[in-house]
Design a protein around this motif. Sequence first.
Motif, short mmCIF file in Angstrom:
data_model
loop_
_atom_site.label_atom_id
_atom_site.label_comp_id
_atom_site.label_asym_id
_atom_site.label_seq_id
_atom_site.Cartn_x
_atom_site.Cartn_y
_atom_site.Cartn_z
N ALA A 19 0.83 -1.21 0.00
CA ALA A 19 0.00 0.00 0.00
C ALA A 19 0.87 1.26 0.00
CB ALA A 19 -0.94 -0.01 1.21
N ALA A 20 1.90 1.28 0.84
CA ALA A 20 2.79 2.44 0.90
C ALA A 20 3.51 2.63 -0.44
CB ALA A 20 3.79 2.29 2.04
N ALA A 21 3.99 1.54 -1.01
CA ALA A 21 4.71 1.62 -2.29
C ALA A 21 3.79 2.14 -3.40
CB ALA A 21 5.27 0.25 -2.66
N GLU A 22 2.55 1.73 -3.38
CA GLU A 22 1.60 2.19 -4.41
C GLU A 22 1.40 3.70 -4.34
OE1 GLU A 22 -1.00 2.41 -7.55
OE2 GLU A 22 0.29 0.72 -6.98
N TYR A 23 1.21 4.24 -3.14
CA TYR A 23 1.00 5.69 -3.03
C TYR A 23 2.28 6.48 -3.27
CZ TYR A 23 -3.82 4.99 -1.92
OH TYR A 23 -5.14 4.65 -2.01
N LEU A 24 3.41 5.92 -2.90
CA LEU A 24 4.68 6.58 -3.24
C LEU A 24 4.84 6.65 -4.76
CD1 LEU A 24 7.28 5.26 -0.65
CD2 LEU A 24 6.73 7.64 -1.14
N LYS A 25 4.49 5.57 -5.44
CA LYS A 25 4.57 5.54 -6.90
C LYS A 25 3.63 6.58 -7.51
CE LYS A 25 2.50 2.49 -9.49
NZ LYS A 25 1.99 1.21 -9.97
N ARG A 26 2.42 6.68 -6.98
CA ARG A 26 1.45 7.65 -7.50
C ARG A 26 1.90 9.09 -7.25
NH1 ARG A 26 -4.64 5.50 -6.15
NH2 ARG A 26 -4.37 3.37 -6.94
N LEU A 27 2.63 9.31 -6.18
CA LEU A 27 3.10 10.67 -5.86
C LEU A 27 4.25 11.13 -6.74
CD1 LEU A 27 2.95 10.71 -1.97
CD2 LEU A 27 2.09 12.51 -3.46
N GLN A 28 5.03 10.20 -7.28
CA GLN A 28 6.24 10.56 -8.01
C GLN A 28 6.05 11.54 -9.16
OE1 GLN A 28 9.24 10.02 -6.65
NE2 GLN A 28 7.94 9.14 -5.07
N PRO A 29 4.97 11.47 -9.94
CA PRO A 29 4.81 12.48 -11.00
C PRO A 29 4.61 13.91 -10.46
CG PRO A 29 3.40 10.59 -11.42
CD PRO A 29 3.96 10.42 -10.04
N TYR A 30 4.22 14.03 -9.21
CA TYR A 30 3.92 15.34 -8.63
C TYR A 30 5.13 15.94 -7.91
CZ TYR A 30 -0.80 13.83 -9.65
OH TYR A 30 -1.91 13.38 -10.30
N ARG A 31 5.85 15.11 -7.17
CA ARG A 31 7.01 15.59 -6.41
C ARG A 31 7.76 14.40 -5.83
NH1 ARG A 31 6.33 19.76 -2.87
NH2 ARG A 31 4.29 20.24 -3.71
N ALA A 32 9.01 14.66 -5.49
CA ALA A 32 9.83 13.64 -4.84
C ALA A 32 9.43 13.55 -3.37
CB ALA A 32 11.30 13.98 -4.97
N VAL A 33 9.14 12.35 -2.95
CA VAL A 33 8.83 12.08 -1.56
C VAL A 33 9.72 10.93 -1.11
CG1 VAL A 33 7.04 11.38 0.08
CG2 VAL A 33 6.41 12.77 -1.89
N SER A 34 10.41 11.13 -0.01
CA SER A 34 11.24 10.05 0.51
C SER A 34 10.70 9.61 1.86
CB SER A 34 12.70 10.49 0.63
OG SER A 34 12.81 11.59 1.50
N VAL A 35 11.01 8.37 2.20
CA VAL A 35 10.59 7.80 3.47
C VAL A 35 11.84 7.37 4.22
CG1 VAL A 35 9.32 5.94 4.61
CG2 VAL A 35 8.37 7.02 2.56
N VAL A 36 11.92 7.78 5.48
CA VAL A 36 13.01 7.40 6.36
C VAL A 36 12.40 6.59 7.49
CG1 VAL A 36 14.80 8.25 7.93
CG2 VAL A 36 14.30 9.50 5.81
N GLU A 37 12.87 5.37 7.63
CA GLU A 37 12.40 4.52 8.73
C GLU A 37 13.40 4.62 9.87
OE1 GLU A 37 11.85 0.64 6.96
OE2 GLU A 37 9.75 1.12 6.54
N LEU A 38 12.92 5.07 11.01
CA LEU A 38 13.75 5.21 12.21
C LEU A 38 13.53 4.00 13.11
CD1 LEU A 38 12.82 8.92 12.89
CD2 LEU A 38 14.98 8.09 11.94
N PRO A 39 14.58 3.52 13.75
CA PRO A 39 14.39 2.37 14.65
C PRO A 39 13.50 2.76 15.83
CG PRO A 39 16.72 3.02 14.55
CD PRO A 39 15.96 3.95 13.68
N ASP A 40 12.51 1.93 16.08
CA ASP A 40 11.65 2.21 17.22
C ASP A 40 12.25 1.59 18.47
OD1 ASP A 40 11.16 -0.33 16.24
OD2 ASP A 40 8.99 -0.22 16.45
N GLU A 41 11.91 2.18 19.58
CA GLU A 41 12.42 1.73 20.87
C GLU A 41 11.55 0.62 21.44
OE1 GLU A 41 15.02 2.67 22.94
OE2 GLU A 41 15.79 3.80 21.24
#
Length: 155
Positions: A19-41
Motif C-alpha cells: 500500500a505504501a509503495a503504491e501511493y509513493l509511486k502515485r506521488l512521483q509524478p507530482y514531487r519527490a517524496v522520501s521515506v526514512v524509517e527510524l528504529p523504534d524503541e
Amino acid sequence: MRWTIAAFGKLKESYWQQAAAEYLKRLQPYRAVSVVELPDERVDAGREEQAMQREAERALALVKPETYLVALSERGEQPDSPDLSARLTALDRGEHREVLFLIGGACGLAPGVLARANWRLGLSCMTMPHQLARVVLLEQLYRAERIRKGEPYHK
C-alpha cells in the motif's frame, strides 16, 4: 519543495509495504517524496517516557533550520482534503525547503518534538497503528497533489 516522511518502525507486513509503495509511486509524478524509517524503541512497562525521549533525539536530529516539521498526532488539526492541499500549496511558496512529516512510535511523540513542530496534523482523533498512519498520510498527500493540480479525485 522536498517532502520526507520519517516514521518509527518498519512496515513488516507485505500488505502495508504494498500500500505504501503504491501511493509513493502515485506521488512521483507530482514531487519527490522520501521515506526514512527510524528504529523504534522497545517499550518496557513504566519506561514509556524514556523510550519516547530516545526516539525524540533521533527524530530531532533530522530537523534542520530550513525544515518545516509536521508532527502527526491524534490531537492535531484535522483538515479536510481540500484544506490540506491548500496548506501544502502555501508551504510551497514559503521559505522552507523541506517538509518533514513525523510519525511517532508506539508511545507517540515526546512533548519536546510536539513543541518543535511547526504544525500538528491529525489524521483522526482515534489512535491508529503507525503502519496505517503512514499509508493514510501517503494517500492524503497524493490526494492533496491531485487537488492542487485540479485533477479529479474521489470526494
